[in-house]
Design an enzyme around this catalytic site. Structure first.
Site, PDB file in Angstrom:
ATOM      1  N   ASP A  31       9.210  -3.425 -10.687  1.00  0.00           N
ATOM      2  CA  ASP A  31       9.443  -2.452  -9.370  1.00  0.00           C
ATOM      3  C   ASP A  31       8.945  -1.128 -10.189  1.00  0.00           C
ATOM      4  OD1 ASP A  31      10.200  -1.135  -7.364  1.00  0.00           O
ATOM      5  OD2 ASP A  31      12.356  -1.507  -7.528  1.00  0.00           O
ATOM      6  N   GLN A  73      12.366   1.386  -1.134  1.00  0.00           N
ATOM      7  CA  GLN A  73      12.792   2.767  -1.755  1.00  0.00           C
ATOM      8  C   GLN A  73      14.017   3.317  -1.172  1.00  0.00           C
ATOM      9  OE1 GLN A  73       9.484   4.111  -4.154  1.00  0.00           O
ATOM     10  NE2 GLN A  73      10.176   6.139  -3.625  1.00  0.00           N
TER      11      GLN A  73
HETATM   12  C1  MUC Z   1      15.058  -1.087  -5.862  1.00  0.00           C
HETATM   13  O1  MUC Z   1      14.501  -1.780  -5.457  1.00  0.00           O
HETATM   14  O2  MUC Z   1      15.359  -0.861  -6.891  1.00  0.00           O
HETATM   15  C2  MUC Z   1      16.556   1.677  -5.851  1.00  0.00           C
HETATM   16  C3  MUC Z   1      16.148   2.838  -6.537  1.00  0.00           C
HETATM   17  C4  MUC Z   1      14.880   2.993  -5.775  1.00  0.00           C
HETATM   18  O3  MUC Z   1      13.828   3.547  -6.116  1.00  0.00           O
HETATM   19  O4  MUC Z   1      14.691   1.927  -4.963  1.00  0.00           O
HETATM   20  C5  MUC Z   1      15.867   1.280  -4.754  1.00  0.00           C
HETATM   21  C6  MUC Z   1      15.879  -0.173  -4.657  1.00  0.00           C
HETATM   22 MG    MG Z   2      14.282  -2.632  -7.522  1.00  0.00          MG
END
Ligand code: MUC
Ligand code: MG
Length: 367
Positions: free
Chosen positions: A242, A294
């Site tokens: 991610d 996000q």
């Molecule tokens: C995720 O998928 O990590 C938490 C921080 C970010 O940038 O997105 C979220 C969700």
């Molecule tokens: Mg994530």
């Protein structure tokens, strides 16, 4: 057509309840609304959500890079010449949310100028996306109550559980309580936001191996290359990159070096253009993708749905599309609806986001 002006408007909308996870927590949606004005009156709209703990961008830094670097460099260019514009933007490294929002606003202009929905321009594969809901840190019983109520109210049957940077026993307990309470037919997967070591991740996978978890997202830092490769080799479920993969170059590095074997695509940080490059890479390598969140507003969610439903590979799995439910309001004029666990694409020209002027007036922080 020429770009005449770029507005970067800070605004803040309180959350109904904070969202907590291994790399941070959010209490207010302190985002930046981007409006790209052209000389023939078409306006491209996008939302930029700063995630300081993830990419180092803040609301202030997004406004500064927009006003001081990007706007002077691309004002006067034709918004349809996106290749030229990206070459100019990419002279500046990082600043993913700032670049992603500009890209989405440019696509919005292309759609509006051609009287076509961007969903169709991108591929137009299907007309809705299945929704996955993200569960932040909470006591296990409260997590189950939230999941049950979201299933009941919205028909959502896929949940991503935030884990990491707390006693492993709490994470394992949360998985067990959710699986027992939701039954076998609900999809459950994990996101540790770099909160574990590779060994801790393997330990949790061992302790939850009977629970049918489907994905493990960003378990540990991608810079811990050797141990993350070992984890990917040993993990019985795909390890999703991610925050380690905001660009096609990052995704290539992680996939080809064995740092992950699935990819979360987030339009908020990659825009539509780079998201399509990442998707092409994943399709060529036969790697699964998830449309990630996000912690997006409804404007951001609309962008994700626009992109996700445009392609077969991105609409195959449930996309993370419901974080806006944690927020008390939104700038979007007509609210996003989740029905039977799905969000429909909008067929208006462009991305389809129209801003409620009264709400913008109420939440903007620059006047
Ligand atoms: C995720 O998928 O990590 C938490 C921080 C970010 O940038 O997105 C979220 C969700
Ligand atoms: Mg994530």
């Amino acid at each position: 057509m020429k770009i005449e002006q770029i507005e970067a408007i800070p605004y803040s909308i309180p959350y109904v309840k904070p969202l907590r996870f291994a790399s941070g927590e959010v209490h207010e949606a302190e985002h930046v609304l981007i409006r790209v004005h052209t000389d023939d009156g078409v306006v491209g709209i996008a939302d930029a959500p700063p995630r300081p703990f993830t990419y180092g961008e803040t609301q202030e830094s997004i406004i500064a890079v927009m006003n001081k670097i990007f706007a002077p460099a691309i004002t006067g260019l034709d918004p349809l010449d996106r290749g030229k514009i990206h070459q100019v933007l990419n002279r500046t490294v990082n600043n993913h949310a700032a670049k992603g929002s500009l890209d989405i606003a440019l696509w919005d202009i292309v759609g509006k100028a051609t009287n076509t929905s961007v969903h169709q321009l991108l591929g137009g594969y299907t007309d809705s996306m299945q929704v996955s809901h993200m569960l932040g840190f909470k006591p296990a019983q409260q997590l189950l109550e939230e999941a049950l109520s979201f299933r009941e109210t919205y028909g959502i049957n896929t949940f991503k559980l935030k884990v990491g940077r707390r006693p492993l026993s709490l994470d394992v307990e949360a998985c067990r309580v959710l699986r027992a309470g939701l039954g076998a037919d609900t999809e459950l997967y994990l996101d540790a936001n770099r909160g574990w070591t590779a060994n801790e991740a393997l330990e949790v996978l061992r302790l939850t191996s009977d629970l049918g978890l489907t994905l493990l997202e960003e378990p540990c830092d991608a810079k811990e290359g050797v141990s993350r490769r070992r984890l990917v080799d040993k993990s019985p479920i795909p390890v999703v990159g991610d925050e380690s993969v905001p660009t096609a170059g990052d995704a290539s590095r992680e996939l080809l070096s064995g740092g992950c074997d699935a990819i979360s695509i987030k339009t908020a940080r990659s825009g539509f253009t780079e998201a399509q490059q990442i998707l092409g890479l994943c399709t060529g390598l036969g790697v699964d993708v998830v449309m990630g969140n996000q912690i997006d507003t409804q404007i951001g969610t609309l962008a994700t749905v626009t992109f996700g439903a445009a392609h077969e590979a991105t609409s195959r799995r449930a996309g993370e599309l419901s974080n806006f439910l944690d927020m008390s309001d939104d700038l979007l004029a007509d609210s996003t609806v989740i029905r039977d666990g799905r969000i429909a694409v909008r067929n208006d020209p462009g991305v389809g986001a129209s801003i409620d002027p009264a709400k913008l007036e109420r939440y903007r922080q620059d006047i």
